[in-house]
Design a protein around this motif. Structure first.
Motif, PDB file in Angstrom:
ATOM      1  N   PRO A   1       0.832  -1.220   0.000  1.00 29.72           N
ATOM      2  CA  PRO A   1       0.000   0.000   0.000  1.00 29.72           C
ATOM      3  C   PRO A   1       0.859   1.259   0.000  1.00 29.72           C
ATOM      4  O   PRO A   1       2.044   1.230   0.341  1.00 29.72           O
ATOM      5  CB  PRO A   1      -0.764  -0.124   1.317  1.00 29.72           C
ATOM      6  CG  PRO A   1       0.183  -0.850   2.223  1.00 29.72           C
ATOM      7  CD  PRO A   1       0.913  -1.830   1.344  1.00 29.72           C
ATOM      8  N   GLN A   2       0.247   2.374  -0.368  1.00 30.41           N
ATOM      9  CA  GLN A   2       0.917   3.655  -0.246  1.00 30.41           C
ATOM     10  C   GLN A   2       0.833   4.098   1.207  1.00 30.41           C
ATOM     11  O   GLN A   2      -0.241   4.131   1.808  1.00 30.41           O
ATOM     12  CB  GLN A   2       0.260   4.698  -1.164  1.00 30.41           C
ATOM     13  CG  GLN A   2       1.054   5.992  -1.326  1.00 30.41           C
ATOM     14  CD  GLN A   2       0.859   6.969  -0.166  1.00 30.41           C
ATOM     15  OE1 GLN A   2      -0.238   7.079   0.376  1.00 30.41           O
ATOM     16  NE2 GLN A   2       1.918   7.666   0.224  1.00 30.41           N
ATOM     17  N   ILE A   3       1.977   4.404   1.810  1.00 32.22           N
ATOM     18  CA  ILE A   3       2.041   4.831   3.210  1.00 32.22           C
ATOM     19  C   ILE A   3       2.876   6.103   3.273  1.00 32.22           C
ATOM     20  O   ILE A   3       3.994   6.149   2.746  1.00 32.22           O
ATOM     21  CB  ILE A   3       2.642   3.728   4.113  1.00 32.22           C
ATOM     22  CG1 ILE A   3       1.751   2.475   4.075  1.00 32.22           C
ATOM     23  CG2 ILE A   3       2.805   4.230   5.544  1.00 32.22           C
ATOM     24  CD1 ILE A   3       2.283   1.312   4.878  1.00 32.22           C
ATOM     25  N   ASP A   4       2.355   7.131   3.899  1.00 29.73           N
ATOM     26  CA  ASP A   4       2.993   8.458   3.852  1.00 29.73           C
ATOM     27  C   ASP A   4       4.356   8.515   4.531  1.00 29.73           C
ATOM     28  O   ASP A   4       5.247   9.228   4.073  1.00 29.73           O
ATOM     29  CB  ASP A   4       2.086   9.508   4.508  1.00 29.73           C
ATOM     30  CG  ASP A   4       0.952   9.937   3.583  1.00 29.73           C
ATOM     31  OD1 ASP A   4       1.017   9.626   2.378  1.00 29.73           O
ATOM     32  OD2 ASP A   4       0.003  10.581   4.076  1.00 29.73           O
ATOM     33  N   TYR A   5       4.516   7.782   5.639  1.00 21.11           N
ATOM     34  CA  TYR A   5       5.731   7.924   6.434  1.00 21.11           C
ATOM     35  C   TYR A   5       6.502   6.609   6.479  1.00 21.11           C
ATOM     36  O   TYR A   5       5.998   5.595   6.982  1.00 21.11           O
ATOM     37  CB  TYR A   5       5.394   8.365   7.859  1.00 21.11           C
ATOM     38  CG  TYR A   5       4.601   9.650   7.913  1.00 21.11           C
ATOM     39  CD1 TYR A   5       5.177  10.864   7.546  1.00 21.11           C
ATOM     40  CD2 TYR A   5       3.270   9.652   8.313  1.00 21.11           C
ATOM     41  CE1 TYR A   5       4.458  12.045   7.586  1.00 21.11           C
ATOM     42  CE2 TYR A   5       2.534  10.830   8.355  1.00 21.11           C
ATOM     43  CZ  TYR A   5       3.141  12.028   7.983  1.00 21.11           C
ATOM     44  OH  TYR A   5       2.417  13.198   8.023  1.00 21.11           O
ATOM     45  N   ALA A   6       7.722   6.631   5.964  1.00 21.12           N
ATOM     46  CA  ALA A   6       8.609   5.469   6.019  1.00 21.12           C
ATOM     47  C   ALA A   6       9.736   5.765   6.999  1.00 21.12           C
ATOM     48  O   ALA A   6      10.258   6.887   7.049  1.00 21.12           O
ATOM     49  CB  ALA A   6       9.173   5.167   4.636  1.00 21.12           C
ATOM     50  N   ILE A   7      10.118   4.748   7.775  1.00 20.78           N
ATOM     51  CA  ILE A   7      11.144   4.925   8.802  1.00 20.78           C
ATOM     52  C   ILE A   7      12.164   3.798   8.669  1.00 20.78           C
ATOM     53  O   ILE A   7      11.809   2.625   8.630  1.00 20.78           O
ATOM     54  CB  ILE A   7      10.533   4.882  10.219  1.00 20.78           C
ATOM     55  CG1 ILE A   7       9.494   5.998  10.373  1.00 20.78           C
ATOM     56  CG2 ILE A   7      11.620   5.007  11.281  1.00 20.78           C
ATOM     57  CD1 ILE A   7       8.543   5.780  11.528  1.00 20.78           C
ATOM     58  N   ILE A   8      13.422   4.174   8.600  1.00 22.85           N
ATOM     59  CA  ILE A   8      14.499   3.198   8.517  1.00 22.85           C
ATOM     60  C   ILE A   8      15.563   3.539   9.543  1.00 22.85           C
ATOM     61  O   ILE A   8      15.887   4.718   9.736  1.00 22.85           O
ATOM     62  CB  ILE A   8      15.104   3.148   7.090  1.00 22.85           C
ATOM     63  CG1 ILE A   8      16.287   2.182   7.035  1.00 22.85           C
ATOM     64  CG2 ILE A   8      15.515   4.525   6.611  1.00 22.85           C
ATOM     65  CD1 ILE A   8      16.864   2.000   5.641  1.00 22.85           C
TER      66      ILE A   8
END
Length: 427
Positions: free
Chosen positions: A144-151
């Motif tokens: 899905p499209q997710i606004d916030y990605a965290i790595i």
């Protein structure tokens, strides 16, 4: 059930596996005491897969773990960490792990009688993969499209502090090499997708960041974590990168000097005698690798998106105050919007920051090993539509390194992420 119909897949390192007590417990000391069809020892997913290839579709097997109760259940803790974070055992294989032994996994002590009493049920490959065919990984339509990605660069401390902030879904997304966990910031409807790298460095970070951006099309990709700080910073200070740059790029050549009859490679002399650089030692006779070269340095800089900086800059003081709430006055930290250097190596050298990094960008307050890779991925992947923001907290001063402040730094960095999202300044 007859235990001699069952193969045992035994999670343990080779040294512990060969201990006398372990061998006796598994019945491997002699043929008379042998209880199972075969016992395999494994300590990684690749070893596990090789064993699975050996087994027939209908062969029964069971995973056992050397819990190591005499050492604070360290074996159980290592195994649970591996399966829970997708490091050594993939999610499909977690189906094989049933609750038992008070740890959520099976110890080998008393397992034979438990099998005979049907308290423990072995598995087959067919049950695991369904008709012998391994379950396919997600296809592109599953992401899905997710606004916030965290790595984060590491699981320990960095990701551990981040995951405390979220309620994660049971479902995860897999690419065959990486597992992404989705969830929501606690007490909010803010959805995120998260992961951590299994190796440090900008190459690994860039690869994973690119994949995250391509799969989930986030508006923002964040990288919290820990860093080395300039002498003017305090431990736990959050350095928000307004720009990131690499500085260990350039041209290496022999160091030469003009002797009037052409350039000659510089030679070293002491007290009038030529020194063989291959025989230089310290005061106790240990060989020193002496390198004499001319390094023409080049730096490359990526500025963080101007609109993003303008959005977060007015909120930095409020976020700083929120992070400082649990701290006494002398423990309080600062949130600083400053340049961040990205290194190819761990730096543990006196004066390196002042002599090597500051001449390139005098306002630099932090150095770490991943920021440039993440920022570059955001500039290129997904047509540059994803904006990156790297914020890391000071855990050391790049000299006399230790981990005394690592936990605090990981915490303050994660708290910056929490309050940034809660502020909804990014929409």
């Amino acid at each position: 059930m007859n235990t001699k119909e069952i193969n045992i897949l035994f999670w343990d390192n080779e040294k512990n596996f060969l201990l006398r007590d372990t061998q006796i417990g598994l019945g491997l000391r002699d043929k008379k005491s042998f209880k199972y069809k075969k016992v395999y020892q494994f300590y990684s997913e690749s070893e596990f897969d090789k064993i699975l290839e050996e087994l027939e579709e209908e062969e029964l097997f069971l995973i056992l773990v050397h819990v190591d109760r005499g050492n604070e259940d360290i074996g159980a803790k290592e195994f649970k960490l591996a399966i829970e974070e997708g490091r050594s055992i993939s999610e499909e294989k977690r189906k094989l792990i049933s609750k038992g032994g008070g740890t959520g996994i099976y110890d080998y002590d008393g397992i034979s009688s438990a099998i005979q009493m049907n308290r423990v049920n072995p598995y087959t490959k067919k049950q695991l993969f369904g008709g012998g065919a391994k379950k396919e990984e997600n296809n592109l339509n599953d992401f899905p499209q997710i606004d916030y990605a965290i790595i984060t660069a590491l699981y320990e401390n960095e990701y551990q502090e981040v995951e405390k902030l979220f309620d994660f879904d049971e479902h995860s997304f897999k690419t065959g090499t990486t597992i992404y966990k989705s969830g929501k910031l606690k007490h909010t409807d803010i959805e995120v997708i998260t992961c951590f790298a299994t190796k440090t460095g900008m190459v690994e970070a860039s690869i994973i960041a690119t994949e995250m951006i391509q799969l989930f099309k986030p508006r923002y990709i964040f990288m919290p974590g820990v860093c080395g700080g300039a002498d003017s910073t305090n431990f736990g200070n959050v350095i928000v990168a307004e720009k990131v740059f690499i500085f260990q790029k350039g041209k290496v050549s022999d160091l030469k000097e003009n002797k009037g009859d052409g350039n000659q490679i510089v030679k070293i002399y002491y007290d009038g005698k030529k020194i063989d650089k291959n025989k230089v030692t310290d005061s106790v006779g240990n060989k020193i690798n002496l390198i004499i070269e001319n390094f023409e340095s080049e730096s490359e800089t990526i500025d963080i998106d101007t609109e993003l900086v303008s959005l977060i800059k007015p909120k930095l003081k409020d976020i700083e105050n929120n992070i400082n709430e649990p701290y006494a006055e002398h423990e309080k930290i600062k949130v600083q919007l400053e340049p961040m250097a990205c290194s190819m190596m761990v730096i543990n050298k006196e004066d390196y920051f002042d002599e090597t990094i500051l001449p390139i960008e005098r306002k630099t307050k932090a150095v770490e090993m991943e920021s440039y890779g993440v920022a570059r991925a955001a500039k290129v992947a997904n047509g540059g539509k994803t904006k990156s923001l790297i914020f890391k907290s000071v855990m050391d001063k790049t000299k006399l390194k230790n981990d005394n402040y690592k936990k605090k730094a990981a915490y303050t960095s994660a708290q910056f992420l929490k309050h940034l999202l809660e502020s909804k300044v990014l929409g």
